[in-house]
Design an enzyme around this catalytic site. Structure first.
Site, PDB file in Angstrom:
ATOM      1  N   SER A   1       9.551  39.262 -21.227  1.00 26.23           N
ATOM      2  CA  SER A   1      10.332  40.224 -22.026  1.00 26.23           C
ATOM      3  C   SER A   1       9.417  40.947 -23.002  1.00 26.23           C
ATOM      4  CB  SER A   1      11.433  39.506 -22.808  1.00 26.23           C
ATOM      5  OG  SER A   1      12.181  38.684 -21.960  1.00 26.23           O
TER       6      SER A   1
ATOM      7  N   TYR B   1       9.092  22.561  -7.339  1.00 26.02           N
ATOM      8  CA  TYR B   1      10.147  21.896  -8.120  1.00 26.02           C
ATOM      9  C   TYR B   1      10.881  20.852  -7.282  1.00 26.02           C
ATOM     10  CZ  TYR B   1       9.543  24.521 -12.401  1.00 26.02           C
ATOM     11  OH  TYR B   1       9.029  25.010 -13.587  1.00 26.02           O
TER      12      TYR B   1
ATOM     13  N   ASP C   1       1.347  38.808 -18.838  1.00 24.17           N
ATOM     14  CA  ASP C   1       2.412  37.968 -19.397  1.00 24.17           C
ATOM     15  C   ASP C   1       2.107  36.468 -19.393  1.00 24.17           C
ATOM     16  OD1 ASP C   1       2.970  37.199 -16.760  1.00 24.17           O
ATOM     17  OD2 ASP C   1       5.127  37.494 -16.985  1.00 24.17           O
TER      18      ASP C   1
ATOM     19  N   ILE D   1      16.001  29.048 -20.679  1.00 24.36           N
ATOM     20  CA  ILE D   1      15.914  28.707 -19.245  1.00 24.36           C
ATOM     21  C   ILE D   1      17.318  28.814 -18.633  1.00 24.36           C
ATOM     22  CG2 ILE D   1      15.581  26.746 -17.668  1.00 24.36           C
ATOM     23  CD1 ILE D   1      13.109  25.974 -19.378  1.00 24.36           C
TER      24      ILE D   1
ATOM     25  N   GLU E   1       3.577  37.611 -14.022  1.00 23.24           N
ATOM     26  CA  GLU E   1       3.327  36.442 -13.184  1.00 23.24           C
ATOM     27  C   GLU E   1       4.184  36.526 -11.918  1.00 23.24           C
ATOM     28  OE1 GLU E   1       2.639  32.143 -14.983  1.00 23.24           O
ATOM     29  OE2 GLU E   1       4.647  32.882 -15.289  1.00 23.24           O
TER      30      GLU E   1
ATOM     31  N   GLY F   1      10.145  30.236 -20.520  1.00 20.81           N
ATOM     32  CA  GLY F   1      11.285  30.801 -21.248  1.00 20.81           C
ATOM     33  C   GLY F   1      10.958  31.256 -22.661  1.00 20.81           C
TER      34      GLY F   1
HETATM   35  N1  LIG Z   1      12.967  36.390 -28.474  1.00 25.89           N
HETATM   36  C1  LIG Z   1      14.019  36.280 -27.661  1.00 25.89           C
HETATM   37  N2  LIG Z   1      15.269  36.271 -28.161  1.00 25.89           N
HETATM   38  C2  LIG Z   1      16.335  36.130 -27.349  1.00 25.89           C
HETATM   39  N3  LIG Z   1      16.276  35.997 -26.007  1.00 25.89           N
HETATM   40  C3  LIG Z   1      15.073  36.005 -25.450  1.00 25.89           C
HETATM   41  C4  LIG Z   1      13.887  36.145 -26.242  1.00 25.89           C
HETATM   42  N4  LIG Z   1      12.833  36.102 -25.416  1.00 25.89           N
HETATM   43  C5  LIG Z   1      13.330  35.938 -24.168  1.00 25.89           C
HETATM   44  N5  LIG Z   1      14.671  35.890 -24.185  1.00 25.89           N
HETATM   45  C6  LIG Z   1      15.526  35.664 -23.017  1.00 25.89           C
HETATM   46  O1  LIG Z   1      15.159  34.375 -22.514  1.00 25.89           O
HETATM   47  C7  LIG Z   1      15.036  34.396 -21.099  1.00 25.89           C
HETATM   48  C8  LIG Z   1      13.598  34.046 -20.699  1.00 25.89           C
HETATM   49  O2  LIG Z   1      12.731  35.095 -21.121  1.00 25.89           O
HETATM   50  P1  LIG Z   1      11.416  35.509 -20.314  1.00 25.89           P
HETATM   51  O3  LIG Z   1      10.886  36.745 -20.951  1.00 25.89           O
HETATM   52  O4  LIG Z   1      11.704  35.544 -18.851  1.00 25.89           O
HETATM   53  O5  LIG Z   1      10.470  34.250 -20.655  1.00 25.89           O
HETATM   54  P2  LIG Z   1       9.068  33.795 -20.028  1.00 25.89           P
HETATM   55  O6  LIG Z   1       8.480  34.974 -19.303  1.00 25.89           O
HETATM   56  O7  LIG Z   1       8.244  33.354 -21.191  1.00 25.89           O
HETATM   57  O8  LIG Z   1       9.376  32.640 -19.117  1.00 25.89           O
HETATM   58  C9  LIG Z   1      15.488  35.785 -20.642  1.00 25.89           C
HETATM   59  O9  LIG Z   1      16.859  35.699 -20.294  1.00 25.89           O
HETATM   60  C10 LIG Z   1      15.281  36.663 -21.891  1.00 25.89           C
HETATM   61  O10 LIG Z   1      16.222  37.723 -21.923  1.00 25.89           O
HETATM   62  N1  LIG Z   2       2.845  23.783 -12.079  1.00 22.30           N
HETATM   63  C1  LIG Z   2       2.689  25.016 -12.626  1.00 22.30           C
HETATM   64  N2  LIG Z   2       3.776  25.737 -12.875  1.00 22.30           N
HETATM   65  C2  LIG Z   2       3.579  26.943 -13.406  1.00 22.30           C
HETATM   66  C3  LIG Z   2       2.322  27.474 -13.707  1.00 22.30           C
HETATM   67  N3  LIG Z   2       2.480  28.696 -14.236  1.00 22.30           N
HETATM   68  C4  LIG Z   2       3.777  28.918 -14.249  1.00 22.30           C
HETATM   69  N4  LIG Z   2       4.464  27.873 -13.758  1.00 22.30           N
HETATM   70  C5  LIG Z   2       5.904  27.772 -13.522  1.00 22.30           C
HETATM   71  C6  LIG Z   2       6.707  27.507 -14.738  1.00 22.30           C
HETATM   72  C7  LIG Z   2       7.952  28.289 -14.488  1.00 22.30           C
HETATM   73  O1  LIG Z   2       8.863  27.517 -13.707  1.00 22.30           O
HETATM   74  C8  LIG Z   2       7.506  29.466 -13.640  1.00 22.30           C
HETATM   75  C9  LIG Z   2       7.263  30.749 -14.378  1.00 22.30           C
HETATM   76  O2  LIG Z   2       6.807  30.524 -15.695  1.00 22.30           O
HETATM   77  P1  LIG Z   2       7.323  31.426 -16.923  1.00 22.30           P
HETATM   78  O3  LIG Z   2       6.762  30.753 -18.139  1.00 22.30           O
HETATM   79  O4  LIG Z   2       6.731  32.784 -16.696  1.00 22.30           O
HETATM   80  O5  LIG Z   2       8.809  31.447 -16.876  1.00 22.30           O
HETATM   81  O6  LIG Z   2       6.307  29.043 -13.032  1.00 22.30           O
HETATM   82  C10 LIG Z   2       1.201  26.684 -13.416  1.00 22.30           C
HETATM   83  O7  LIG Z   2       0.041  27.079 -13.633  1.00 22.30           O
HETATM   84  N5  LIG Z   2       1.433  25.466 -12.870  1.00 22.30           N
END
Ligand SMILES: Nc1ncnc2c1ncn2[C@@H]1O[C@H](COP(=O)(O)OP(=O)(O)O)[C@@H](O)[C@H]1O
Ligand SMILES: Nc1nc2c(ncn2[C@H]2C[C@H](O)[C@@H](COP(=O)(O)O)O2)c(=O)[nH]1
Length: 214
Positions: A14, A42, A76, A140, A30, A9
């Site tokens: 993004s 999970y 990413d 999240i 990813e 998150g």
């Molecule tokens: N800098 C930010 N400010 C506000 N909202 C954000 C920001 N970065 C991400 N979000 C929001 O948070 C959520 C998770 O972002 P995401 O890009 O999917 O994170 P990640 O890929 O690191 O898991 C999405 O709903 C996105 O719109």
């Molecule tokens: N156990 C692991 N979980 C992982 C790994 N890389 C990603 N993740 C999980 C965590 C999130 O639930 C989801 C996507 O991650 P984002 O940060 O892109 O939201 O996948 C891993 O190497 N091991």
């Protein structure tokens, strides 16, 4: 190649979109929504931690090979964080020492085989998105993947706290490439155009210093 890092998150996907559009390059994401193992993990982490790790390793490797063909393509998440996830899960008793050994050796072996290993050995820049626990939970919840929601599983808050605390040491120790940190609590590069521009300026500055942007 630019690689993003950060906890769940943090905003990696993004920022990958925003940054690749800004640079006119390609973003590589990813495998999450089409990942058949993630929901299983999970539900039963002990049973699926190793399988999930192999799944991510395989997909990540595939993305790196595609991304490396052009300067400033954006990934990413870094392959280096996968190990952080797996070792944390292993320390929580969700993988055996034998599985950890197999994973570590496979990862090392695969890294040696990366075609760019011969020339560059690493990304051009790592951009780390640093977030607090409150921001992590808020994002999240905002994104809404059901299996990641703390109310689904009372052990998830501790899992997320552990993950964030490991990221601090991980970033400090990271030395595969130049790196920079962005305050993900402070900059809303999703909704706020001024914040987006500030973040892009910070990254451009680093790319110019590194010689991959005119
Ligand atoms: N800098 C930010 N400010 C506000 N909202 C954000 C920001 N970065 C991400 N979000 C929001 O948070 C959520 C998770 O972002 P995401 O890009 O999917 O994170 P990640 O890929 O690191 O898991 C999405 O709903 C996105 O719109
Ligand atoms: N156990 C692991 N979980 C992982 C790994 N890389 C990603 N993740 C999980 C965590 C999130 O639930 C989801 C996507 O991650 P984002 O940060 O892109 O939201 O996948 C891993 O190497 N091991």
């Amino acid at each position: 190649m630019i690689v993003l890092s950060g906890a769940i998150g943090a905003g990696k996907s993004s920022l990958a979109t925003v940054l690749s559009e800004h640079l006119g390059t390609e973003a590589f994401y990813e495998q999450v929504d089409n990942n058949p193992v993630l929901p299983l993990f999970y539900k039963d982490p002990k049973k699926y931690a190793f399988l999930l790790q192999i799944y991510f390793l395989n997909k990540r490797f595939e993305s790196i090979k595609k991304a490396m063909v052009q300067d400033n393509n954006v990934l990413d998440r870094s392959i280096y964080e996968d190990s952080l996830f797996f070792h944390m899960n292993a320390d929580m008793g969700r993988a055996t020492p034998q599985e950890v050994k197999v994973y570590d050796e496979l990862l090392a072996n695969m890294m040696q085989e990366l075609p760019y290993a011969a020339a560059k050995k690493a990304p051009d820049l790592l951009v780390h998105l640093d977030i607090s626990y409150d921001t992590m939970i808020h994002r999240i919840e905002k994104r809404g993947r059901s299996y990641e929601q703390p109310e689904q599983d009372p052990t998830l808050p501790e899992y997320y706290h552990n993950l964030l605390s490991r990221y601090d040491g991980w970033y400090d120790d990271y030395d595969y490439s130049p790196k920079m940190k962005i305050d993900g609590d402070k900059y809303d590069f999703v909704e706020n155009p001024e914040d987006r521009q500030k973040v892009l300026d910070l990254i451009d500055e680093q790319l110019r210093v590194r010689g991959t942007l005119d």
